[in-house]
Design a protein around this motif. Structure first.
Motif, PDB file in Angstrom:
ATOM      1  N   ASN A   1       0.849  -1.180   0.000  1.00  0.00           N
ATOM      2  CA  ASN A   1       0.000   0.000   0.000  1.00  0.00           C
ATOM      3  C   ASN A   1       0.894   1.242   0.000  1.00  0.00           C
ATOM      4  OD1 ASN A   1      -1.599   2.267   1.051  1.00  0.00           O
ATOM      5  ND2 ASN A   1      -3.197   0.744   1.450  1.00  0.00           N
ATOM      6  N   ASP A   2       0.867   2.004  -1.103  1.00  0.00           N
ATOM      7  CA  ASP A   2       1.736   3.179  -1.216  1.00  0.00           C
ATOM      8  C   ASP A   2       1.457   4.195  -0.124  1.00  0.00           C
ATOM      9  OD1 ASP A   2       2.966   2.094  -3.377  1.00  0.00           O
ATOM     10  OD2 ASP A   2       1.819   3.224  -4.873  1.00  0.00           O
ATOM     11  N   GLU A   3       0.209   4.342   0.247  1.00  0.00           N
ATOM     12  CA  GLU A   3      -0.143   5.311   1.283  1.00  0.00           C
ATOM     13  C   GLU A   3       0.445   4.898   2.631  1.00  0.00           C
ATOM     14  OE1 GLU A   3      -4.159   7.505   3.043  1.00  0.00           O
ATOM     15  OE2 GLU A   3      -4.296   6.100   1.348  1.00  0.00           O
ATOM     16  N   ALA A   4       0.423   3.589   2.920  1.00  0.00           N
ATOM     17  CA  ALA A   4       1.016   3.101   4.168  1.00  0.00           C
ATOM     18  C   ALA A   4       2.518   3.300   4.171  1.00  0.00           C
ATOM     19  CB  ALA A   4       0.673   1.626   4.365  1.00  0.00           C
ATOM     20  N   VAL A   5       3.155   3.075   3.019  1.00  0.00           N
ATOM     21  CA  VAL A   5       4.600   3.293   2.922  1.00  0.00           C
ATOM     22  C   VAL A   5       4.931   4.765   3.127  1.00  0.00           C
ATOM     23  CG1 VAL A   5       6.601   3.149   1.394  1.00  0.00           C
ATOM     24  CG2 VAL A   5       4.923   1.296   1.426  1.00  0.00           C
ATOM     25  N   GLY A   6       4.136   5.644   2.566  1.00  0.00           N
ATOM     26  CA  GLY A   6       4.353   7.064   2.764  1.00  0.00           C
ATOM     27  C   GLY A   6       4.170   7.470   4.211  1.00  0.00           C
ATOM     28  N   TYR A   7       3.200   6.874   4.877  1.00  0.00           N
ATOM     29  CA  TYR A   7       2.976   7.149   6.301  1.00  0.00           C
ATOM     30  C   TYR A   7       4.196   6.724   7.112  1.00  0.00           C
ATOM     31  CZ  TYR A   7       0.798   6.731  10.935  1.00  0.00           C
ATOM     32  OH  TYR A   7       0.499   6.840  12.267  1.00  0.00           O
ATOM     33  N   LEU A   8       4.784   5.566   6.762  1.00  0.00           N
ATOM     34  CA  LEU A   8       6.001   5.120   7.431  1.00  0.00           C
ATOM     35  C   LEU A   8       7.133   6.119   7.198  1.00  0.00           C
ATOM     36  CD1 LEU A   8       7.789   3.020   8.884  1.00  0.00           C
ATOM     37  CD2 LEU A   8       8.116   1.914   6.657  1.00  0.00           C
ATOM     38  N   ALA A   9       7.267   6.600   5.959  1.00  0.00           N
ATOM     39  CA  ALA A   9       8.331   7.566   5.664  1.00  0.00           C
ATOM     40  C   ALA A   9       8.170   8.828   6.498  1.00  0.00           C
ATOM     41  CB  ALA A   9       8.314   7.901   4.170  1.00  0.00           C
ATOM     42  N   ASP A  10       6.949   9.295   6.647  1.00  0.00           N
ATOM     43  CA  ASP A  10       6.712  10.486   7.463  1.00  0.00           C
ATOM     44  C   ASP A  10       7.073  10.243   8.929  1.00  0.00           C
ATOM     45  OD1 ASP A  10       5.944  12.113   5.434  1.00  0.00           O
ATOM     46  OD2 ASP A  10       3.784  11.918   5.778  1.00  0.00           O
ATOM     47  N   ARG A  11       6.713   9.081   9.437  1.00  0.00           N
ATOM     48  CA  ARG A  11       7.002   8.780  10.841  1.00  0.00           C
ATOM     49  C   ARG A  11       8.508   8.715  11.087  1.00  0.00           C
ATOM     50  NH1 ARG A  11       3.404   3.761  12.823  1.00  0.00           N
ATOM     51  NH2 ARG A  11       3.145   4.923  14.755  1.00  0.00           N
ATOM     52  N   LEU A  12       9.227   8.059  10.172  1.00  0.00           N
ATOM     53  CA  LEU A  12      10.679   7.971  10.318  1.00  0.00           C
ATOM     54  C   LEU A  12      11.327   9.348  10.230  1.00  0.00           C
ATOM     55  CD1 LEU A  12      11.388   4.790   8.147  1.00  0.00           C
ATOM     56  CD2 LEU A  12      11.348   4.953  10.638  1.00  0.00           C
ATOM     57  N   SER A  13      10.795  10.186   9.349  1.00  0.00           N
ATOM     58  CA  SER A  13      11.339  11.527   9.217  1.00  0.00           C
ATOM     59  C   SER A  13      11.102  12.331  10.477  1.00  0.00           C
ATOM     60  CB  SER A  13      10.711  12.225   8.001  1.00  0.00           C
ATOM     61  OG  SER A  13      11.185  13.543   7.876  1.00  0.00           O
ATOM     62  N   ARG A  14       9.902  12.244  11.040  1.00  0.00           N
ATOM     63  CA  ARG A  14       9.601  12.979  12.271  1.00  0.00           C
ATOM     64  C   ARG A  14      10.449  12.491  13.443  1.00  0.00           C
ATOM     65  NH1 ARG A  14       4.220  12.192  10.566  1.00  0.00           N
ATOM     66  NH2 ARG A  14       3.935  10.615  12.168  1.00  0.00           N
ATOM     67  N   LEU A  15      10.778  11.205  13.436  1.00  0.00           N
ATOM     68  CA  LEU A  15      11.602  10.653  14.505  1.00  0.00           C
ATOM     69  C   LEU A  15      13.047  11.131  14.416  1.00  0.00           C
ATOM     70  CD1 LEU A  15      11.509   8.708  16.941  1.00  0.00           C
ATOM     71  CD2 LEU A  15      12.156   6.860  15.379  1.00  0.00           C
ATOM     72  N   GLY A  16      13.457  11.567  13.231  1.00  0.00           N
ATOM     73  CA  GLY A  16      14.819  12.058  13.050  1.00  0.00           C
ATOM     74  C   GLY A  16      15.737  11.075  12.373  1.00  0.00           C
ATOM     75  N   VAL A  17      15.191  10.011  11.775  1.00  0.00           N
ATOM     76  CA  VAL A  17      16.030   9.003  11.137  1.00  0.00           C
ATOM     77  C   VAL A  17      16.770   9.591   9.942  1.00  0.00           C
ATOM     78  CG1 VAL A  17      16.017   6.808   9.897  1.00  0.00           C
ATOM     79  CG2 VAL A  17      14.613   7.089  11.948  1.00  0.00           C
ATOM     80  N   GLU A  18      16.061  10.355   9.110  1.00  0.00           N
ATOM     81  CA  GLU A  18      16.712  10.934   7.926  1.00  0.00           C
ATOM     82  C   GLU A  18      17.841  11.879   8.329  1.00  0.00           C
ATOM     83  OE1 GLU A  18      14.271  12.691   5.029  1.00  0.00           O
ATOM     84  OE2 GLU A  18      13.515  10.788   4.288  1.00  0.00           O
ATOM     85  N   GLU A  19      17.608  12.665   9.360  1.00  0.00           N
ATOM     86  CA  GLU A  19      18.637  13.603   9.804  1.00  0.00           C
ATOM     87  C   GLU A  19      19.886  12.861  10.273  1.00  0.00           C
ATOM     88  OE1 GLU A  19      19.170  17.213  13.108  1.00  0.00           O
ATOM     89  OE2 GLU A  19      17.231  16.184  12.838  1.00  0.00           O
ATOM     90  N   GLN A  20      19.678  11.764  11.015  1.00  0.00           N
ATOM     91  CA  GLN A  20      20.814  10.990  11.494  1.00  0.00           C
ATOM     92  C   GLN A  20      21.530  10.271  10.351  1.00  0.00           C
ATOM     93  OE1 GLN A  20      22.158  10.963  14.524  1.00  0.00           O
ATOM     94  NE2 GLN A  20      20.659  12.543  15.075  1.00  0.00           N
ATOM     95  N   LEU A  21      20.775   9.835   9.346  1.00  0.00           N
ATOM     96  CA  LEU A  21      21.412   9.216   8.188  1.00  0.00           C
ATOM     97  C   LEU A  21      22.330  10.208   7.477  1.00  0.00           C
ATOM     98  CD1 LEU A  21      18.470   7.089   6.720  1.00  0.00           C
ATOM     99  CD2 LEU A  21      20.654   6.201   7.547  1.00  0.00           C
ATOM    100  N   MET A  22      21.853  11.434   7.339  1.00  0.00           N
ATOM    101  CA  MET A  22      22.682  12.449   6.681  1.00  0.00           C
ATOM    102  C   MET A  22      23.937  12.750   7.503  1.00  0.00           C
ATOM    103  SD  MET A  22      19.906  15.091   5.055  1.00  0.00           S
ATOM    104  CE  MET A  22      21.165  15.888   4.078  1.00  0.00           C
ATOM    105  N   LYS A  23      23.798  12.797   8.826  1.00  0.00           N
ATOM    106  CA  LYS A  23      24.956  13.044   9.680  1.00  0.00           C
ATOM    107  C   LYS A  23      25.951  11.888   9.605  1.00  0.00           C
ATOM    108  CE  LYS A  23      22.706  16.053  13.096  1.00  0.00           C
ATOM    109  NZ  LYS A  23      22.327  16.204  14.525  1.00  0.00           N
ATOM    110  N   ALA A  24      25.422  10.654   9.375  1.00  0.00           N
ATOM    111  CA  ALA A  24      26.300   9.489   9.286  1.00  0.00           C
ATOM    112  C   ALA A  24      26.982   9.389   7.932  1.00  0.00           C
ATOM    113  CB  ALA A  24      25.513   8.215   9.580  1.00  0.00           C
ATOM    114  N   GLY A  25      26.620  10.273   7.000  1.00  0.00           N
ATOM    115  CA  GLY A  25      27.271  10.276   5.698  1.00  0.00           C
ATOM    116  C   GLY A  25      26.502   9.596   4.589  1.00  0.00           C
ATOM    117  N   ALA A  26      25.242   9.256   4.828  1.00  0.00           N
ATOM    118  CA  ALA A  26      24.448   8.598   3.795  1.00  0.00           C
ATOM    119  C   ALA A  26      24.105   9.584   2.678  1.00  0.00           C
ATOM    120  CB  ALA A  26      23.168   8.021   4.401  1.00  0.00           C
TER     121      ALA A  26
END
Length: 478
Positions: free
Chosen positions: A384-409
């Motif tokens: 379900n694309d909508e469910a996947v998008g909801y997961l992406a939003d949750r991970l972003s709000r948690l700060g996962v993307e920010e930490q990935l960028m700091k780790a060099g991703a």
């Protein structure tokens, strides 16, 4: 046929959580009545509980696979699924629970003591629970979590105050049969006793339990004879009683050597040096036995042992023995610290604890580990694309993307969420708070409202990000 089992390997599996339901209420003249999908039920736990009427682990030897029931999925009309039923497994008093590496998970002593061996999975939230002012009609629901499963080892360590130890045919079974109401098997050949026997003795105002441990021989602590299997049954005792045969028919044996051999085996097994000892010279009803007892008693007393002479057959010296044991047991009980009332210890998380970690492995893969990200991945329907998008939003709000960028991703790098054996792996495409633009406004249905100006949409998105954690992540109906 096996009738006594004191060690088993048990495979336990908790129930899976039921899936949430994605449903929209419909009725005549009201085709879009809003989401009404119910939540899934929680999976049942596997619980071990002490039952003093159970004395062996035999049932689990024959049936080592145990599983609790699953939670039911949610339904439309805001109907939540039924929770799975817990599976309660009765175990004997004194059962120790270990993991596959031998680490102790729980020591179950006392009637009614419980331990959750496997936790049931959470039920998934239905789309009614996921709806909000900005997500009015979610077209998805969360999946139920799988229940925990794994292998555990159950070991029974007899809960007794007194343990009788000695060579085979030293008269331990005979002693326990006359000191208590126990009826062990008694015969004139070695290793008659194949399982520990328990008896209850009353001496004045003291009531205590006494255990007859199968006979020990040289090398018992390394596995010879039956000793290695049953030495664990003396670990909880308050006093050790050496039963020495003063009328043995084996010419190469004598009571003092027997005592030295058994003490060496107890030393090799370990953990019993602090237990008080009593030496019982048995079979003094036989003339040669009485003469030998008189000869060796001074040597034993010189070593510091308290020595009692008894005859299980003639029932001589039993009263003195039972009261001597009661005195030591009462002193041991009085020396134990009183159990304090159960206290709840609150350990708040550190202020800088993000709840997850991001590490880069040797092959360049970035791995995300944490309770929330891993749980969210398990609950996501990737079809379900909508469910996947909801997961992406949750991970972003948690700060996962920010930490990935700091780790060099960088864009296109591999990212795995979860452990190595069960992870979701994907190529990372950074969105940095713009995940909603990737798949549109997830969960919003613009048929419910008029189009808004771009500035208003940006303002609403900012407000949504500020309130999202409170509205969704902290929501737990269980």
């Amino acid at each position: 046929m096996t009738t006594f089992v004191d060690r088993v390997e048990l495979h336990v599996a908790a129930g899976n959580g039921g899936h949430g339901c994605a449903s929209v209420h419909r009725e005549k003249f009201k085709p879009l009545g809003g989401p009404d999908g119910g939540n899934g039920g929680r999976g049942g736990d596997v619980i071990l509980t002490v039952d003093q009427s159970v004395t062996t682990l035999l049932d689990y030897h024959h049936s080592p696979h145990r599983k609790a029931t699953n939670g039911k999925p949610g339904e439309g009309g805001n109907r939540s699924g039924k929770d799975g039923q817990d599976l309660v497994l009765p175990v004997p008093d004194g059962t120790v629970v270990l993991d596959g590496n031998g680490e102790v998970l729980a020591d179950l002593v006392g009637q009614g003591t419980t331990y959750v061996a496997a936790e049931g999975g959470r039920g998934g939230l239905g789309n009614a629970a996921l709806a909000s002012a900005r997500r009015k009609a979610p077209g998805f629901a969360l999946l139920g979590e799988p229940g925990r499963s794994g292998d555990i080892v159950l070991e029974l360590k007899t809960v007794a105050d007194v343990a009788l130890v000695g060579y085979p045919s030293a008269g331990k079974s005979s002693l326990i049969s006359v000191l208590s109401a126990a009826k062990p098997k008694i015969a004139d050949y070695p290793f008659t006793t194949l399982v520990p026997n328990l008896g209850v003795v009353t001496a004045g105002a003291t009531v205590y339990t006494i255990a007859d441990v199968p006979g020990l021989i040289p090398g018992a602590s390394q596995g010879r004879g039956l000793g290695l299997e049953f030495l664990r049954h003396v670990e909880r005792c308050s006093v050790l009683v050496h039963v020495l045969d003063t009328a043995t028919l084996e010419s190469e044996r004598d009571p003092l050597t027997d005592l030295d051999v058994i003490e060496e085996e107890l030393k090799q097994y370990g953990g019993l040096d602090d237990r008080p000892r009593i030496v019982v010279l048995n079979k003094i009803d036989i003339p040669d036995g009485k003469d030998l007892a008189d000869m060796i008693r001074p040597d034993l007393e010189e070593r510091g042992y308290r020595v009692l002479e008894v005859s299980a057959v003639a029932r001589t010296g039993l009263k003195e023995l039972s009261f001597a044991l009661a005195e030591i047991v009462a002193a041991a009980r009085a020396a134990k610290p009183q159990e304090e009332a159960t206290r709840i210890v609150i350990r708040p998380k550190a202020v800088d604890d993000a709840g997850f970690t991001v590490t880069q492995e040797e092959d360049g893969l970035f791995r995300v580990r944490g309770e929330k990200p891993e749980r969210w991945v398990r609950q996501t329907d990737f079809n379900n694309d909508e469910a996947v998008g909801y997961l992406a939003d949750r991970l972003s709000r948690l700060g996962v993307e920010e930490q990935l960028m700091k780790a060099g991703a960088r864009a296109g790098d591999g990212v795995a969420i979860g452990p190595e054996d069960n992870a979701v792996v994907f190529d990372w495409e950074p969105t940095m708070m713009s995940g909603a633009e990737m798949l549109g406004r997830r969960g919003e249905d613009h048929r419910f409202e008029a189009p808004r100006p771009a500035a208003q949409r940006r303002k609403d998105r900012e407000a949504e990000r500020d309130e999202a954690e409170r509205e969704f992540d902290d929501f737990d109906p269980f």
